[in-house]
Design an enzyme around this catalytic site. Structure first.
Site, PDB file in Angstrom:
ATOM      1  N   ASP A  61     -40.311 -33.109  -2.659  1.00  0.00           N
ATOM      2  CA  ASP A  61     -40.257 -31.867  -1.895  1.00  0.00           C
ATOM      3  C   ASP A  61     -41.015 -30.710  -2.565  1.00  0.00           C
ATOM      4  O   ASP A  61     -42.232 -30.667  -2.532  1.00  0.00           O
ATOM      5  CB  ASP A  61     -38.781 -31.527  -1.611  1.00  0.00           C
ATOM      6  CG  ASP A  61     -38.593 -30.432  -0.585  1.00  0.00           C
ATOM      7  OD1 ASP A  61     -39.597 -29.812  -0.185  1.00  0.00           O
ATOM      8  OD2 ASP A  61     -37.453 -30.178  -0.168  1.00  0.00           O
ATOM      9  N   HIS A 110     -33.494 -33.698   4.488  1.00  0.00           N
ATOM     10  CA  HIS A 110     -32.307 -32.956   4.050  1.00  0.00           C
ATOM     11  C   HIS A 110     -31.069 -33.389   4.863  1.00  0.00           C
ATOM     12  O   HIS A 110     -30.216 -34.065   4.338  1.00  0.00           O
ATOM     13  CB  HIS A 110     -32.491 -31.426   4.091  1.00  0.00           C
ATOM     14  CG  HIS A 110     -33.743 -30.962   3.428  1.00  0.00           C
ATOM     15  ND1 HIS A 110     -34.027 -31.249   2.104  1.00  0.00           N
ATOM     16  CD2 HIS A 110     -34.811 -30.254   3.884  1.00  0.00           C
ATOM     17  CE1 HIS A 110     -35.198 -30.724   1.781  1.00  0.00           C
ATOM     18  NE2 HIS A 110     -35.705 -30.115   2.838  1.00  0.00           N
ATOM     19  N   HIS A 155     -44.354 -31.419  -0.556  1.00  0.00           N
ATOM     20  CA  HIS A 155     -45.275 -30.314  -0.281  1.00  0.00           C
ATOM     21  C   HIS A 155     -46.033 -30.117  -1.585  1.00  0.00           C
ATOM     22  O   HIS A 155     -45.581 -29.392  -2.482  1.00  0.00           O
ATOM     23  CB  HIS A 155     -44.531 -29.023   0.068  1.00  0.00           C
ATOM     24  CG  HIS A 155     -43.517 -29.166   1.177  1.00  0.00           C
ATOM     25  ND1 HIS A 155     -43.873 -29.404   2.486  1.00  0.00           N
ATOM     26  CD2 HIS A 155     -42.166 -29.095   1.168  1.00  0.00           C
ATOM     27  CE1 HIS A 155     -42.776 -29.469   3.228  1.00  0.00           C
ATOM     28  NE2 HIS A 155     -41.727 -29.296   2.451  1.00  0.00           N
ATOM     29  N   ARG A 158     -36.284 -24.969  14.024  1.00  0.00           N
ATOM     30  CA  ARG A 158     -36.579 -23.529  13.978  1.00  0.00           C
ATOM     31  C   ARG A 158     -38.007 -23.255  14.439  1.00  0.00           C
ATOM     32  O   ARG A 158     -38.276 -22.304  15.165  1.00  0.00           O
ATOM     33  CB  ARG A 158     -36.404 -23.011  12.541  1.00  0.00           C
ATOM     34  CG  ARG A 158     -34.979 -23.029  12.062  1.00  0.00           C
ATOM     35  CD  ARG A 158     -34.884 -22.582  10.603  1.00  0.00           C
ATOM     36  NE  ARG A 158     -34.984 -23.687   9.673  1.00  0.00           N
ATOM     37  CZ  ARG A 158     -35.910 -23.815   8.715  1.00  0.00           C
ATOM     38  NH1 ARG A 158     -36.834 -22.892   8.547  1.00  0.00           N
ATOM     39  NH2 ARG A 158     -35.915 -24.855   7.916  1.00  0.00           N
ATOM     40  N   TYR A 217     -48.331 -28.674   6.153  1.00  0.00           N
ATOM     41  CA  TYR A 217     -48.342 -27.612   7.166  1.00  0.00           C
ATOM     42  C   TYR A 217     -49.280 -26.462   6.848  1.00  0.00           C
ATOM     43  O   TYR A 217     -49.355 -25.490   7.593  1.00  0.00           O
ATOM     44  CB  TYR A 217     -46.929 -27.079   7.425  1.00  0.00           C
ATOM     45  CG  TYR A 217     -46.193 -26.522   6.224  1.00  0.00           C
ATOM     46  CD1 TYR A 217     -46.405 -25.213   5.804  1.00  0.00           C
ATOM     47  CD2 TYR A 217     -45.287 -27.293   5.530  1.00  0.00           C
ATOM     48  CE1 TYR A 217     -45.724 -24.693   4.715  1.00  0.00           C
ATOM     49  CE2 TYR A 217     -44.597 -26.785   4.446  1.00  0.00           C
ATOM     50  CZ  TYR A 217     -44.823 -25.488   4.039  1.00  0.00           C
ATOM     51  OH  TYR A 217     -44.153 -24.978   2.968  1.00  0.00           O
ATOM     52  N   GLN A 261     -46.681 -26.815  -3.598  1.00  0.00           N
ATOM     53  CA  GLN A 261     -45.570 -26.080  -4.231  1.00  0.00           C
ATOM     54  C   GLN A 261     -45.412 -26.434  -5.709  1.00  0.00           C
ATOM     55  O   GLN A 261     -44.740 -25.720  -6.455  1.00  0.00           O
ATOM     56  CB  GLN A 261     -44.266 -26.301  -3.448  1.00  0.00           C
ATOM     57  CG  GLN A 261     -44.307 -25.596  -2.090  1.00  0.00           C
ATOM     58  CD  GLN A 261     -43.091 -25.861  -1.207  1.00  0.00           C
ATOM     59  OE1 GLN A 261     -42.094 -26.403  -1.660  1.00  0.00           O
ATOM     60  NE2 GLN A 261     -43.199 -25.490   0.066  1.00  0.00           N
ATOM     61  N   HIS A 287     -37.699 -31.405   9.097  1.00  0.00           N
ATOM     62  CA  HIS A 287     -36.628 -30.784   8.314  1.00  0.00           C
ATOM     63  C   HIS A 287     -35.475 -30.499   9.267  1.00  0.00           C
ATOM     64  O   HIS A 287     -35.697 -29.991  10.368  1.00  0.00           O
ATOM     65  CB  HIS A 287     -37.051 -29.396   7.801  1.00  0.00           C
ATOM     66  CG  HIS A 287     -38.168 -29.370   6.814  1.00  0.00           C
ATOM     67  ND1 HIS A 287     -39.363 -28.749   7.063  1.00  0.00           N
ATOM     68  CD2 HIS A 287     -38.242 -29.818   5.552  1.00  0.00           C
ATOM     69  CE1 HIS A 287     -40.131 -28.820   5.992  1.00  0.00           C
ATOM     70  NE2 HIS A 287     -39.484 -29.468   5.054  1.00  0.00           N
TER      71      HIS A 287
HETATM   72  C1  NGQ Z   1     -41.069 -25.959   3.538  1.00  0.00           C
HETATM   73  N1  NGQ Z   1     -39.103 -26.405   2.237  1.00  0.00           N
HETATM   74  O1  NGQ Z   1     -41.563 -26.141   4.652  1.00  0.00           O
HETATM   75  O2  NGQ Z   1     -41.763 -25.949   2.508  1.00  0.00           O
HETATM   76  C2  NGQ Z   1     -39.596 -25.765   3.422  1.00  0.00           C
HETATM   77  C3  NGQ Z   1     -39.280 -24.292   3.398  1.00  0.00           C
HETATM   78  C4  NGQ Z   1     -38.720 -23.740   5.766  1.00  0.00           C
HETATM   79  C5  NGQ Z   1     -37.860 -26.812   2.192  1.00  0.00           C
HETATM   80  N2  NGQ Z   1     -37.138 -26.674   3.251  1.00  0.00           N
HETATM   81  C6  NGQ Z   1     -39.660 -23.575   4.620  1.00  0.00           C
HETATM   82  N3  NGQ Z   1     -37.348 -27.366   1.114  1.00  0.00           N
HETATM   83  O3  NGQ Z   1     -37.918 -24.688   5.781  1.00  0.00           O
HETATM   84  O4  NGQ Z   1     -38.799 -22.908   6.674  1.00  0.00           O
HETATM   85 ZN    ZN Z   2     -39.842 -29.688   3.019  1.00  0.00          ZN
END
Ligand code: NGQ
Ligand code: ZN
Length: 455
Positions: free
Chosen positions: A320, A269, A60, A206, A123, A63, A232
């Site tokens: 990540d 992950h 990402h 989710r 995203y 970030q 994820h």
């Molecule tokens: C993300 N990052 O989409 O950037 C996610 C966090 C989520 C990581 N999981 C947000 N490392 O998973 O809802």
């Molecule tokens: Zn991620």
């Protein structure tokens, strides 16, 4: 691009280091021939060891600009979910120009450490108020522009994000930049596939329900039978509990039961898997997308890497959240965490005498390339010429030969011995510096100063 030939002092072919390897590269930037044991001729010498570049299978990029900003103690029980709130607040301020500047810096830094390609799990689609940009692909096009400026090999993963949690829970305000309906998502994928290789990324179980997940799998197939699919999964214990409450099954088990998981898939992950899920995941042929530094930073938990490898599982590494730009840091800590856990040494490679550094690098390179759908990850005829040249005079490597060079690279030092980097036949890092480093860094600095003033 012109065809070119080089004579490498040595090269990592498979998990072995061979001396005097002539590498012929064709005009498309692919490896046309490899000649180990070649005599010095009239081709340019690559002083040092040549290794295949590492694919960064989960990034990402934006970030990168918040690295270090979420390291203040919170209320009791500070955790991943509070980090996510900080991240949502941070991204609310990002403009398209910022996204491009940050991504170019992220990719350029990664190249200097040996990441030659990146799967951008993208995203961030909408304007801060959740409405589409006049050009709906605005931010995806910024990622493509950044990747071009940096010269990294991009696989763009447009992300489908529909809900705030299991059971189609409504999205929170902080998630509205991510939301697209099916038509909007299909249009984005179609538009971007005209520019770059793409994969399809349902964000997580989710954020995407069973019907949308099935639809996304069909969409992936419509882009070709080898289209990568990334998501994820099972990163946090809370996610496992919520999935059990929602479906009666753990996330990875649910996914393996309900989706056509195979070698096209990357499960990012997959931290919380039980013994059965671990064995089934390994048998599926999918790649586990391990992001050790981020998983450590976010307090995720520990993926059972040793049983997974024993079952023949494949993995790659990802930057990540971009708290680290270095594939070596990922690999080093993949091994170190298991040493700490088992109070033993040399645990991810168990054949007596085998080089742990070479084994980790070779596996992460080929698993990463599989996840990106990029013909790369090994020095082999037909693959992209994604090459990393290690400086034999660097203090970390001096006096080492063969696979000992790779053990020294992975397990010692804090400065990188990466001297030169080629992506698809084009040199993008020379003598340790990115060829467009100063301009990329200047844009990044402008963005960082603006964000510092705005936050
Ligand atoms: C993300 N990052 O989409 O950037 C996610 C966090 C989520 C990581 N999981 C947000 N490392 O998973 O809802
Ligand atoms: Zn991620």
């Amino acid at each position: 691009m012109h065809a070119a030939s080089y004579l490498a002092d040595s090269a990592l072919i498979g998990a072995e280091v061979l001396d005097g390897v002539r590498i012929d590269i064709d005009a498309d930037g692919r490896i046309a021939a490899l000649h180990p044991g070649a005599a010095p001729g009239d081709v340019a010498r690559l002083a040092g060891l040549v290794v295949p570049g590492l694919p960064n299978l989960h990034c990402h990029a934006f970030q990168r600009a918040m690295a270090g900003l979420a390291e203040r103690a919170g209320p009791e029980g500070d955790n991943f979910w509070r980090w996510r709130e900080v991240m949502y607040r941070f991204l609310a301020a990002l403009t398209p120009e910022d996204v491009q500047a940050i991504a170019a810096q992220t990719y350029a830094e990664g190249l200097c450490h040996g990441y030659t390609s990146a799967a951008e799990f993208h995203y961030l689609h909408n304007a801060p108020d959740g409405t589409a940009y006049a050009e709906p692909a605005e931010l995806a096009l910024r990622i493509v522009a950044a990747a071009e400026a940096a010269g990294v090999g991009l696989t763009l993963l447009p992300v489908l994000y529909r809900h705030g949690g299991f059971g189609a829970a409504p999205a929170a305000a902080g998630q509205r930049r991510f939301l697209l309906d099916r038509d909007g998502f299909a249009a984005l994928c179609g538009a971007m596939a005209r520019h770059v290789p793409i994969g399809i990324a349902p964000h997580s179980l989710r954020a995407v329900g069973p019907d949308d997940l099935a639809w996304a799998c069909e969409l992936a197939a419509a882009f070709g039978p080898a289209t990568p699919v990334h998501l994820h999964v099972a990163e946090q214990a809370q996610e496992v509990a919520d999935c059990l409450a929602w479906s009666g099954a753990r996330p990875v088990a649910w996914l393996l039961d309900h989706a056509p998981v195979d070698a096209r898939w990357c499960l990012v992950h997959a931290t919380h898997v039980d013994g059965d899920e671990c064995a089934r995941l390994a048998a599926s042929g999918a790649v586990a997308g391990l992001c050790q530094t981020t998983e450590a930073n976010l307090g995720d938990g520990i993926f059972p890497l040793r049983p997974y490898l024993a079952a023949g599982g494949r993995f790659g590494v990802g930057s990540d959240s971009n708290v680290s730009a270095s594939p070596v840091e990922e690999l080093r800590w993949l091994e170190y965490v298991r040493r700490l856990e088992s109070r033993a040494r040399n645990v991810t490679e168990t054949r007596p005498g085998a080089s742990v550094g070479a084994s980790l690098l070779a596996r992460a390179a080929s698993g990463g390339a599989q996840a990106l759908g990029r013909p790369a990850g090994t020095l082999a005829v037909g693959n992209m010429a994604d090459l990393v040249v290690l400086d034999p005079a660097h203090p970390a490597l001096i006096g080492r030969h063969g696979t000992a060079l790779l053990d020294a690279w992975v397990f010692s030092g804090n400065t990188t011995p990466v001297a030169h980097v080629m992506v698809g036949g084009t040199w993008v890092v020379r003598n340790g510096a990115h060829v467009r480093g100063p301009a990329i860094a200047a844009s990044f600095a402008r963005t960082m100063r603006r964000l510092a003033a705005a936050l």
